[in-house]
Design a protein around this motif. Structure first.
Motif, PDB file in Angstrom:
ATOM      1  N   LEU A  29       0.817  -1.212   0.000  1.00  0.00           N
ATOM      2  CA  LEU A  29       0.000   0.000   0.000  1.00  0.00           C
ATOM      3  C   LEU A  29       0.851   1.262   0.000  1.00  0.00           C
ATOM      4  O   LEU A  29       0.613   2.186  -0.787  1.00  0.00           O
ATOM      5  N   ILE A  30       1.864   1.314   0.863  1.00  0.00           N
ATOM      6  CA  ILE A  30       2.648   2.539   0.985  1.00  0.00           C
ATOM      7  C   ILE A  30       3.408   2.869  -0.283  1.00  0.00           C
ATOM      8  O   ILE A  30       3.691   4.039  -0.572  1.00  0.00           O
ATOM      9  N   SER A  50       8.055   8.932   7.686  1.00  0.00           N
ATOM     10  CA  SER A  50       8.057   9.029   9.141  1.00  0.00           C
ATOM     11  C   SER A  50       7.362   7.799   9.704  1.00  0.00           C
ATOM     12  O   SER A  50       6.136   7.682   9.628  1.00  0.00           O
ATOM     13  N   SER A  51       8.152   6.875  10.265  1.00  0.00           N
ATOM     14  CA  SER A  51       7.568   5.611  10.713  1.00  0.00           C
ATOM     15  C   SER A  51       8.385   5.002  11.843  1.00  0.00           C
ATOM     16  O   SER A  51       9.583   5.238  11.965  1.00  0.00           O
ATOM     17  N   ASN A  52       7.687   4.196  12.634  1.00  0.00           N
ATOM     18  CA  ASN A  52       8.336   3.352  13.632  1.00  0.00           C
ATOM     19  C   ASN A  52       8.201   1.877  13.251  1.00  0.00           C
ATOM     20  O   ASN A  52       8.499   0.995  14.051  1.00  0.00           O
ATOM     21  N   ASP A  53       7.728   1.625  12.031  1.00  0.00           N
ATOM     22  CA  ASP A  53       7.462   0.269  11.544  1.00  0.00           C
ATOM     23  C   ASP A  53       8.667  -0.232  10.753  1.00  0.00           C
ATOM     24  O   ASP A  53       9.005   0.317   9.700  1.00  0.00           O
ATOM     25  N   GLU A  54       9.312  -1.283  11.247  1.00  0.00           N
ATOM     26  CA  GLU A  54      10.519  -1.794  10.597  1.00  0.00           C
ATOM     27  C   GLU A  54      10.252  -2.239   9.165  1.00  0.00           C
ATOM     28  O   GLU A  54      11.092  -2.042   8.277  1.00  0.00           O
ATOM     29  N   GLU A  55       9.089  -2.838   8.917  1.00  0.00           N
ATOM     30  CA  GLU A  55       8.768  -3.278   7.556  1.00  0.00           C
ATOM     31  C   GLU A  55       8.648  -2.087   6.608  1.00  0.00           C
ATOM     32  O   GLU A  55       9.117  -2.134   5.465  1.00  0.00           O
ATOM     33  N   VAL A  56       8.023  -1.029   7.069  1.00  0.00           N
ATOM     34  CA  VAL A  56       7.900   0.184   6.256  1.00  0.00           C
ATOM     35  C   VAL A  56       9.270   0.772   5.968  1.00  0.00           C
ATOM     36  O   VAL A  56       9.594   1.137   4.825  1.00  0.00           O
ATOM     37  N   LEU A  57      10.104   0.866   6.992  1.00  0.00           N
ATOM     38  CA  LEU A  57      11.435   1.446   6.820  1.00  0.00           C
ATOM     39  C   LEU A  57      12.297   0.578   5.914  1.00  0.00           C
ATOM     40  O   LEU A  57      13.089   1.099   5.115  1.00  0.00           O
ATOM     41  N   ASP A  58      12.136  -0.730   5.987  1.00  0.00           N
ATOM     42  CA  ASP A  58      12.881  -1.629   5.092  1.00  0.00           C
ATOM     43  C   ASP A  58      12.451  -1.421   3.639  1.00  0.00           C
ATOM     44  O   ASP A  58      13.287  -1.466   2.717  1.00  0.00           O
ATOM     45  N   ILE A  59      11.161  -1.206   3.423  1.00  0.00           N
ATOM     46  CA  ILE A  59      10.675  -0.931   2.061  1.00  0.00           C
ATOM     47  C   ILE A  59      11.304   0.357   1.544  1.00  0.00           C
ATOM     48  O   ILE A  59      11.769   0.426   0.394  1.00  0.00           O
ATOM     49  N   ALA A  60      11.332   1.385   2.387  1.00  0.00           N
ATOM     50  CA  ALA A  60      11.933   2.660   1.982  1.00  0.00           C
ATOM     51  C   ALA A  60      13.400   2.479   1.606  1.00  0.00           C
ATOM     52  O   ALA A  60      13.856   2.969   0.560  1.00  0.00           O
ATOM     53  N   LEU A  63      14.048   0.900  -1.680  1.00  0.00           N
ATOM     54  CA  LEU A  63      13.808   1.819  -2.795  1.00  0.00           C
ATOM     55  C   LEU A  63      14.834   2.957  -2.809  1.00  0.00           C
ATOM     56  O   LEU A  63      14.670   3.934  -3.530  1.00  0.00           O
ATOM     57  N   ARG A  64      15.869   2.809  -1.983  1.00  0.00           N
ATOM     58  CA  ARG A  64      16.976   3.771  -1.899  1.00  0.00           C
ATOM     59  C   ARG A  64      16.506   5.145  -1.439  1.00  0.00           C
ATOM     60  O   ARG A  64      17.017   6.179  -1.871  1.00  0.00           O
ATOM     61  N   ILE A  65      15.545   5.121  -0.547  1.00  0.00           N
ATOM     62  CA  ILE A  65      15.073   6.358   0.073  1.00  0.00           C
ATOM     63  C   ILE A  65      15.789   6.525   1.402  1.00  0.00           C
ATOM     64  O   ILE A  65      15.809   5.608   2.228  1.00  0.00           O
ATOM     65  N   ASP A  66      16.381   7.668   1.604  1.00  0.00           N
ATOM     66  CA  ASP A  66      17.093   7.934   2.847  1.00  0.00           C
ATOM     67  C   ASP A  66      16.114   7.956   4.019  1.00  0.00           C
ATOM     68  O   ASP A  66      15.024   8.529   3.923  1.00  0.00           O
ATOM     69  N   VAL A  67      16.493   7.296   5.102  1.00  0.00           N
ATOM     70  CA  VAL A  67      15.664   7.264   6.316  1.00  0.00           C
ATOM     71  C   VAL A  67      16.433   8.000   7.410  1.00  0.00           C
ATOM     72  O   VAL A  67      17.296   7.425   8.077  1.00  0.00           O
ATOM     73  N   PRO A  68      16.142   9.300   7.627  1.00  0.00           N
ATOM     74  CA  PRO A  68      16.941  10.099   8.561  1.00  0.00           C
ATOM     75  C   PRO A  68      16.635   9.842  10.028  1.00  0.00           C
ATOM     76  O   PRO A  68      17.402  10.219  10.905  1.00  0.00           O
ATOM     77  N   PHE A  69      15.480   9.207  10.304  1.00  0.00           N
ATOM     78  CA  PHE A  69      15.118   8.946  11.699  1.00  0.00           C
ATOM     79  C   PHE A  69      14.063   7.854  11.761  1.00  0.00           C
ATOM     80  O   PHE A  69      13.385   7.554  10.770  1.00  0.00           O
ATOM     81  N   VAL A  70      13.956   7.251  12.951  1.00  0.00           N
ATOM     82  CA  VAL A  70      12.836   6.367  13.273  1.00  0.00           C
ATOM     83  C   VAL A  70      11.894   7.177  14.148  1.00  0.00           C
ATOM     84  O   VAL A  70      12.325   7.803  15.125  1.00  0.00           O
ATOM     85  N   ARG A  71      10.622   7.176  13.813  1.00  0.00           N
ATOM     86  CA  ARG A  71       9.691   8.007  14.572  1.00  0.00           C
ATOM     87  C   ARG A  71       9.639   7.558  16.035  1.00  0.00           C
ATOM     88  O   ARG A  71       9.482   6.365  16.308  1.00  0.00           O
ATOM     89  N   PRO A  72       9.758   8.488  16.975  1.00  0.00           N
ATOM     90  CA  PRO A  72       9.669   8.137  18.398  1.00  0.00           C
ATOM     91  C   PRO A  72       8.329   7.495  18.732  1.00  0.00           C
ATOM     92  O   PRO A  72       7.306   7.853  18.152  1.00  0.00           O
ATOM     93  N   GLU A  73       8.346   6.557  19.660  1.00  0.00           N
ATOM     94  CA  GLU A  73       7.124   5.824  19.997  1.00  0.00           C
ATOM     95  C   GLU A  73       6.019   6.731  20.531  1.00  0.00           C
ATOM     96  O   GLU A  73       4.835   6.471  20.314  1.00  0.00           O
ATOM     97  N   GLU A  74       6.406   7.823  21.205  1.00  0.00           N
ATOM     98  CA  GLU A  74       5.363   8.717  21.728  1.00  0.00           C
ATOM     99  C   GLU A  74       4.619   9.452  20.608  1.00  0.00           C
ATOM    100  O   GLU A  74       3.533   9.990  20.822  1.00  0.00           O
ATOM    101  N   LEU A  75       5.194   9.450  19.401  1.00  0.00           N
ATOM    102  CA  LEU A  75       4.529  10.046  18.245  1.00  0.00           C
ATOM    103  C   LEU A  75       3.907   8.980  17.343  1.00  0.00           C
ATOM    104  O   LEU A  75       3.509   9.271  16.213  1.00  0.00           O
TER     105      LEU A  75
END
Length: 227
Positions: A29-30, A50-60, A63-75
């Motif tokens: 979907l994403i 902007s995600s805390n989901d490892e599967e989402v971040l792995d997809i990014a 696709l060679r998309i830079d992931v500058p941060f993992v979203r904090p759990e409080e967000l």
């Protein structure tokens, strides 16, 4: 105008678990939203997942998309709001000397956008605008079919008007969740629900699906197959 394309995709959906990585058509979907962003992004812009989901971040990352941060759990909780997620992303980039004029918020749960939708969104922006947002024409109307309970327990029309037919009522619109083009300087001064200078682009029902439940997913598959 330098734009931060921001795709928020937290883990933990209760209505449809794992929906951001669930396969719609031939891809997660994403990725429908990522592909749309990549088709329009310019060299000076940035794409942020902007995600805390490892599967989402792995997809990014795949696709060679830079992931500058993992979203904090409080967000990433059920009570977290979009404004805080947006401001967190802006701050993370500004801390690395990357500043933007606009944020384009693209929700992955609204996978259907056309190039005309995007072009119209950009064309409707000017310096006086705080936000340009995608909407759909609402079926329910506060002049005719929407009511509020008064202090006596009776129903009153939400908006006063002497209309005998729904067709005679003024058009009303609902945010469809697809695209929000937001002015960064306005975001720094007030929350989104305090914005007054808002313009709209109208999208049809078949591109206004917002997936939150299995019923929404089934409808999205129908529209995708219809296309």
């Amino acid at each position: 105008m330098r734009i931060l394309y921001l795709i928020p995709a937290r883990a933990g959906s209760k209505g449809l678990p794992g929906k951001n990585v669930k396969i719609l058509g031939d891809k997660p979907l994403i990725v429908h939203t990522i592909d749309f962003a990549l088709q329009n992004i310019k060299e000076e812009d940035e794409l942020c997942i902007s995600s805390n989901d490892e599967e989402v971040l792995d997809i990014a990352k795949s696709l060679r998309i830079d992931v500058p941060f993992v979203r904090p759990e409080e967000l990433a909780s059920d009570t977290a709001n979009s404004y805080d997620v947006i401001m967190h992303a802006i701050k993370c980039y500004e801390d690395n000397n990357k500043c933007f004029d606009l944020v384009l918020l693209l929700q992955p749960t609204s996978p259907f956008r056309s190039q005309d939708d995007f072009d119209t969104l950009i064309q409707n922006y000017d310096d006086e605008v705080e936000m340009v947002v995608s909407v759909k024409k609402a079926k329910e109307n506060p002049y005719f079919t929407l009511f509020e309970e008064n202090e006596s327990g009776f129903l009153d029309k939400s908006k006063k008007g002497n209309f005998q037919r729904r067709q005679d009522c003024p058009d009303v619109f609902a945010f469809n969740g697809s695209m929000y083009l937001l002015k960064v300087s306005a975001l720094k001064n007030r929350s989104i629900n305090e914005f007054k200078k808002i313009k709209k682009i109208v999208m049809p029902e078949e591109r206004s699906i917002d997936i939150d439940t299995m019923a929404d997913w089934t409808l999205a598959e129908f529209y995708l197959n219809k296309q």
